[in-house]
Design a protein around this motif. Structure first.
Motif, PDB file in Angstrom:
ATOM      1  N   VAL A  17      52.652   2.189  21.967  1.00 52.77           N
ATOM      2  CA  VAL A  17      53.624   3.192  22.424  1.00 52.77           C
ATOM      3  C   VAL A  17      54.980   2.964  21.758  1.00 52.77           C
ATOM      4  O   VAL A  17      55.645   3.915  21.327  1.00 52.77           O
ATOM      5  CB  VAL A  17      53.753   3.150  23.960  1.00 52.77           C
ATOM      6  CG1 VAL A  17      54.925   4.010  24.425  1.00 52.77           C
ATOM      7  CG2 VAL A  17      52.457   3.616  24.614  1.00 52.77           C
ATOM      8  N   TRP A  32      54.812   4.028  18.095  1.00 56.36           N
ATOM      9  CA  TRP A  32      54.772   5.483  18.055  1.00 56.36           C
ATOM     10  C   TRP A  32      56.172   6.058  18.301  1.00 56.36           C
ATOM     11  O   TRP A  32      56.642   6.937  17.570  1.00 56.36           O
ATOM     12  CB  TRP A  32      53.770   5.976  19.095  1.00 56.36           C
ATOM     13  CG  TRP A  32      53.599   7.470  19.185  1.00 56.36           C
ATOM     14  CD1 TRP A  32      54.252   8.435  18.474  1.00 56.36           C
ATOM     15  CD2 TRP A  32      52.705   8.154  20.054  1.00 56.36           C
ATOM     16  NE1 TRP A  32      53.816   9.675  18.837  1.00 56.36           N
ATOM     17  CE2 TRP A  32      52.871   9.544  19.803  1.00 56.36           C
ATOM     18  CE3 TRP A  32      51.774   7.739  21.009  1.00 56.36           C
ATOM     19  CZ2 TRP A  32      52.136  10.513  20.502  1.00 56.36           C
ATOM     20  CZ3 TRP A  32      51.045   8.699  21.687  1.00 56.36           C
ATOM     21  CH2 TRP A  32      51.229  10.068  21.441  1.00 56.36           C
ATOM     22  N   SER A  33      56.840   5.543  19.326  1.00 62.10           N
ATOM     23  CA  SER A  33      58.160   6.064  19.690  1.00 62.10           C
ATOM     24  C   SER A  33      59.175   5.829  18.580  1.00 62.10           C
ATOM     25  O   SER A  33      59.969   6.711  18.248  1.00 62.10           O
ATOM     26  CB  SER A  33      58.643   5.402  20.988  1.00 62.10           C
ATOM     27  OG  SER A  33      57.755   5.666  22.048  1.00 62.10           O
ATOM     28  N   THR A  74      56.803  13.158  19.701  1.00 67.26           N
ATOM     29  CA  THR A  74      57.015  11.992  20.553  1.00 67.26           C
ATOM     30  C   THR A  74      55.954  11.953  21.652  1.00 67.26           C
ATOM     31  O   THR A  74      55.272  12.951  21.921  1.00 67.26           O
ATOM     32  CB  THR A  74      58.404  12.043  21.203  1.00 67.26           C
ATOM     33  OG1 THR A  74      58.466  13.204  22.068  1.00 67.26           O
ATOM     34  CG2 THR A  74      59.493  12.133  20.149  1.00 67.26           C
ATOM     35  N   LEU A  75      55.835  10.801  22.276  1.00 68.62           N
ATOM     36  CA  LEU A  75      54.893  10.662  23.385  1.00 68.62           C
ATOM     37  C   LEU A  75      55.228  11.655  24.494  1.00 68.62           C
ATOM     38  O   LEU A  75      54.332  12.252  25.106  1.00 68.62           O
ATOM     39  CB  LEU A  75      54.936   9.228  23.919  1.00 68.62           C
ATOM     40  CG  LEU A  75      54.066   8.930  25.141  1.00 68.62           C
ATOM     41  CD1 LEU A  75      52.596   9.206  24.856  1.00 68.62           C
ATOM     42  CD2 LEU A  75      54.260   7.483  25.594  1.00 68.62           C
ATOM     43  N   ARG A  76      56.520  11.855  24.749  1.00 68.79           N
ATOM     44  CA  ARG A  76      56.942  12.802  25.790  1.00 68.79           C
ATOM     45  C   ARG A  76      56.473  14.218  25.446  1.00 68.79           C
ATOM     46  O   ARG A  76      55.969  14.940  26.317  1.00 68.79           O
ATOM     47  CB  ARG A  76      58.466  12.766  25.936  1.00 68.79           C
ATOM     48  CG  ARG A  76      59.014  13.722  26.999  1.00 68.79           C
ATOM     49  CD  ARG A  76      60.521  13.549  27.139  1.00 68.79           C
ATOM     50  NE  ARG A  76      61.063  14.475  28.139  1.00 68.79           N
ATOM     51  CZ  ARG A  76      61.395  15.741  27.881  1.00 68.79           C
ATOM     52  NH1 ARG A  76      61.241  16.216  26.639  1.00 68.79           N
ATOM     53  NH2 ARG A  76      61.860  16.514  28.832  1.00 68.79           N
ATOM     54  N   LEU A 134      52.695  14.435  26.102  1.00 67.22           N
ATOM     55  CA  LEU A 134      52.357  14.449  27.527  1.00 67.22           C
ATOM     56  C   LEU A 134      52.735  15.782  28.170  1.00 67.22           C
ATOM     57  O   LEU A 134      51.977  16.313  29.002  1.00 67.22           O
ATOM     58  CB  LEU A 134      53.056  13.294  28.247  1.00 67.22           C
ATOM     59  CG  LEU A 134      52.570  11.889  27.859  1.00 67.22           C
ATOM     60  CD1 LEU A 134      53.371  10.824  28.601  1.00 67.22           C
ATOM     61  CD2 LEU A 134      51.079  11.723  28.145  1.00 67.22           C
ATOM     62  N   SER A 162      46.867  15.999  22.232  1.00 67.73           N
ATOM     63  CA  SER A 162      46.477  16.167  23.632  1.00 67.73           C
ATOM     64  C   SER A 162      44.958  16.213  23.751  1.00 67.73           C
ATOM     65  O   SER A 162      44.369  15.610  24.654  1.00 67.73           O
ATOM     66  CB  SER A 162      47.082  17.457  24.204  1.00 67.73           C
ATOM     67  OG  SER A 162      48.485  17.398  24.227  1.00 67.73           O
TER      68      SER A 162
END
Length: 260
Positions: free
Chosen positions: A23, A26-27, A42-44, A47, A231
Motif C-alpha cells: 500500500v 502504491w501510494s 490512488t488507493l482511495r 476504493l 476494482s
C-alpha cells in the motif's frame, strides 16, 4: 504451546507488514506523478470506484451482478470438471486398460493452456455461456483427475485385494475402498482446481463474454478507467480467496475427521 503462538503472531505481523508495504509503495508511486493518475490511480480512488460500482451499473450491471454472472459460469464449469475428473481418475486407477487409453490423450491436452482454447470457444459458442464454461472446465479438470488418480494409486493394495477376496466387484471396490481412501488427495486437488478454474474464467471473460467481472474490466480498459479495472481485480482476488478458504475449511474438517 507458547512458541507456536508466538510463531503464529509473527507470521501475522509479517503478512500485515507485507500488505502495508504494498500500500505504501502504491501510494508513493501514485502521489509522485511519475505515472499519470489516469494509469495509476490512488488507493482511495480505487476504493471509491469499487464502492460506486456496487450501486451504479457499469457495462450493463453492477459489480455484484457481474460477479454473480462469473460465479454462475465458474460453478457450472467446476462442477463439470469434478463430475468427470473424479470418476475417470478412479476408473483409471482401477482398470489398467482405461489408464492406457486415457493417459496419452490427457497428457497431450493438459499442457495446452486453457486460454489457448479461447478462439475455439468463441467460434463454437460465441459469447454465450458455453465458451467460458469450456475454458473453466479445461483449467479445472487436470488437477481433479491427477489428484484423484494419484490418491487412488497410493491406496494400500492389501485393502483392494481383501475386498476382491470378499467378493466385492469393481463398483464396490471403487466406491467403498478406493474412493474413501483417496478422498484427502481429491479434496487437495479440488483447491488447486478451483483456483485454476477461477483464473481461467476471468481470462475467458476478457474475450468471449458479454457479462461478468472480466467483461467489466475489458469495458473499463476501453474507457481508460484504470480504477474500474483495478476494482475488478480486487473483486476477483476477494472472491477467489473466499472460494479457497471454503475448500480449505472442508479439507481441514475432513482431515480432522480422519484423524490426520
Amino acid at each position: 504451546m507458547v512458541p507456536a503462538r508466538l510463531s503464529a503472531t509473527r507470521l501475522r505481523m509479517l503478512s500485515a507488514l507485507g500488505a502495508a508495504g504494498l500500500v505504501l509503495f502504491w501510494s508513493v508511486a501514485a502521489a509522485s506523478g511519475i505515472v499519470p493518475r489516469t494509469f495509476l490511480p490512488t488507493l482511495r480512488d480505487v476504493l471509491l470506484r469499487l464502492i460506486e460500482l456496487t450501486h451504479q451499473p457499469f457495462a450493463g450491471n453492477t459489480l455484484q451482478n457481474h460477479l454473480l454472472s462469473s460465479l454462475g459460469r465458474f460453478a457450472f464449469g467446476f462442477a463439470l470438471a469434478v463430475a468427470v475428473g473424479i470418476p475417470l481418475g478412479l476408473l483409471m486407477a482401477w482398470f489398467r486398460a482405461i489408464d492406457r487409453i486415457v493417459a496419452p490423450v490427457f497428457e497431450a491436452v493438459r499442457f495446452v493452456a486453457p486460454i489457448a482454447w479461447v478462439p475455439f470457444a468463441a467460434l463454437w459458442f460465441g459469447t454465450g455461456i458455453g465458451g467460458p464454461v469450456l475454458i473453466i472446465f479445461l483449467g479445472a479438470f487436470p488437477p481433479v483427475l491427477i489428484n484423484t488418480y494419484r490418491g487412488a494409486q497410493f491406496v494400500d493394495r492389501k485393502y483392494i485385494e481383501a475386498s476382491r477376496m470378499l467378493g466385492a466387484g469393481a463398483w464396490r471396490g471403487i466406491t467403498q475402498v478406493m474412493f474413501p481412501a483417496a478422498l484427502p488427495s481429491i479434496v487437495s486437488g479440488l483447491r488447486i482446481s478451483a483456483g485454476l478454474g477461477w483464473q481461467s474464467l476471468v481470462g475467458a471473460e476478457l474475450i468471449v463474454a458479454s457479462s461478468g467481472v472480466g467483461y467489466l474490466m475489458v469495458k473499463g480498459q476501453a474507457g481508460l478507467s484504470t480504477a474500474t479495472v483495478m476494482s475488478g481485480m480486487i473483486a476477483i482476488g476477494i472472491v477467489g480467496s473466499a472460494i479457497d478458504a471454503l475448500l480449505r475449511r472442508m479439507q481441514r474438517a475432513m482431515e480432522a475427521r480422519r484423524g490426520l
